[in-house]
Motif scaffolding. Sequence first.
Motif, PDB file in Angstrom:
ATOM      1  N   SER A   2       0.824  -1.196   0.000  1.00 45.15           N
ATOM      2  CA  SER A   2       0.000   0.000   0.000  1.00 45.15           C
ATOM      3  C   SER A   2       0.867   1.258   0.000  1.00 45.15           C
ATOM      4  CB  SER A   2      -0.935  -0.003   1.216  1.00 45.15           C
ATOM      5  OG  SER A   2      -0.183   0.102   2.397  1.00 45.15           O
ATOM      6  N   GLN A   4       1.956   4.558   1.451  1.00 41.58           N
ATOM      7  CA  GLN A   4       1.909   5.148   2.781  1.00 41.58           C
ATOM      8  C   GLN A   4       2.199   6.651   2.785  1.00 41.58           C
ATOM      9  OE1 GLN A   4       0.637   3.522   5.408  1.00 41.58           O
ATOM     10  NE2 GLN A   4       0.232   2.010   3.821  1.00 41.58           N
ATOM     11  N   ILE A   7      -2.148  11.376   2.414  1.00 41.91           N
ATOM     12  CA  ILE A   7      -3.283  11.424   1.482  1.00 41.91           C
ATOM     13  C   ILE A   7      -3.184  12.640   0.565  1.00 41.91           C
ATOM     14  CG2 ILE A   7      -5.799  11.682   1.316  1.00 41.91           C
ATOM     15  CD1 ILE A   7      -4.859   8.893   2.216  1.00 41.91           C
ATOM     16  N   ARG A  27      -6.889  17.387   6.839  1.00 39.28           N
ATOM     17  CA  ARG A  27      -7.956  16.657   7.510  1.00 39.28           C
ATOM     18  C   ARG A  27      -8.535  17.547   8.602  1.00 39.28           C
ATOM     19  NH1 ARG A  27      -9.305  11.354   5.713  1.00 39.28           N
ATOM     20  NH2 ARG A  27     -10.555  11.462   7.561  1.00 39.28           N
ATOM     21  N   ASP A  30     -13.044  13.898  10.590  1.00 43.56           N
ATOM     22  CA  ASP A  30     -13.160  12.838   9.578  1.00 43.56           C
ATOM     23  C   ASP A  30     -13.184  13.377   8.160  1.00 43.56           C
ATOM     24  OD1 ASP A  30     -13.234  10.863  11.501  1.00 43.56           O
ATOM     25  OD2 ASP A  30     -15.428  10.850  11.621  1.00 43.56           O
ATOM     26  N   ALA A  61      -9.189   5.783  -1.772  1.00 44.76           N
ATOM     27  CA  ALA A  61      -9.813   5.107  -0.631  1.00 44.76           C
ATOM     28  C   ALA A  61      -9.861   3.599  -0.853  1.00 44.76           C
ATOM     29  CB  ALA A  61     -11.213   5.660  -0.389  1.00 44.76           C
ATOM     30  N   ARG A  64      -6.189   2.240  -0.416  1.00 48.08           N
ATOM     31  CA  ARG A  64      -5.486   2.521   0.839  1.00 48.08           C
ATOM     32  C   ARG A  64      -6.192   1.834   2.001  1.00 48.08           C
ATOM     33  NH1 ARG A  64      -1.632   7.233   1.450  1.00 48.08           N
ATOM     34  NH2 ARG A  64      -1.077   7.091   3.631  1.00 48.08           N
ATOM     35  N   GLY A  66      -7.549   0.861   5.400  1.00 49.87           N
ATOM     36  CA  GLY A  66      -7.797   1.567   6.642  1.00 49.87           C
ATOM     37  C   GLY A  66      -8.111   3.044   6.495  1.00 49.87           C
ATOM     38  N   TRP A  67      -8.258   3.542   5.260  1.00 48.72           N
ATOM     39  CA  TRP A  67      -8.587   4.954   5.090  1.00 48.72           C
ATOM     40  C   TRP A  67      -9.897   5.095   4.347  1.00 48.72           C
ATOM     41  CZ3 TRP A  67      -9.073   8.374   0.820  1.00 48.72           C
ATOM     42  CH2 TRP A  67      -9.246   9.707   1.195  1.00 48.72           C
ATOM     43  N   GLU A  68     -10.775   5.923   4.895  1.00 55.11           N
ATOM     44  CA  GLU A  68     -12.018   6.305   4.230  1.00 55.11           C
ATOM     45  C   GLU A  68     -12.048   7.820   4.178  1.00 55.11           C
ATOM     46  OE1 GLU A  68     -15.540   4.603   5.867  1.00 55.11           O
ATOM     47  OE2 GLU A  68     -14.601   2.655   6.130  1.00 55.11           O
ATOM     48  N   PRO A  69     -12.643   8.390   3.138  1.00 59.59           N
ATOM     49  CA  PRO A  69     -12.598   9.839   2.998  1.00 59.59           C
ATOM     50  C   PRO A  69     -13.439  10.615   3.991  1.00 59.59           C
ATOM     51  CG  PRO A  69     -13.879   8.876   1.223  1.00 59.59           C
ATOM     52  CD  PRO A  69     -13.275   7.742   1.997  1.00 59.59           C
TER      53      PRO A  69
END
Length: 124
Positions: A2, A4, A7, A27, A30, A61, A64, A66-69
């Motif tokens: 993935s 790293q 984002i 960010r 969330d 998303a 990656r 474990g990542w959500e927008p």
Amino acid sequence: MSDQRPIGTVLENRLMGEGVYVTDCERRGDDLVLEYEVVTETPAITSHEVGTVVRTVLAVADEREGWEPGGLEATSTTTDGAVRGTWRVEGDWFRRLHDDLSEVEFSERVLGTVDLAGDGQQVQ
């Protein structure tokens, strides 16, 4: 393996190839807050640019782990820094996409949030 990198860096690199240049990405809880500029003679936000950004965020998303927008708040500017407008995607819309929210409904909701800097123009 993935990716790293942050984002913001990943989005910046991917969107640059589409003619969308990220000038700020952060960010806030969330939510992802994105400012970008486009090189175009069109004074208003277009559905094409909104689609490009949303598709790119969704692709990142998906790739990656474990990542959500969460939500997405976007501001579009000219290369001179003038705001062309803003738009957003609610986090709930991202989560519901392909469950009980179709791509058409999702797109209609997102395009319905476009605010063209108070000039009354419609999204193109």
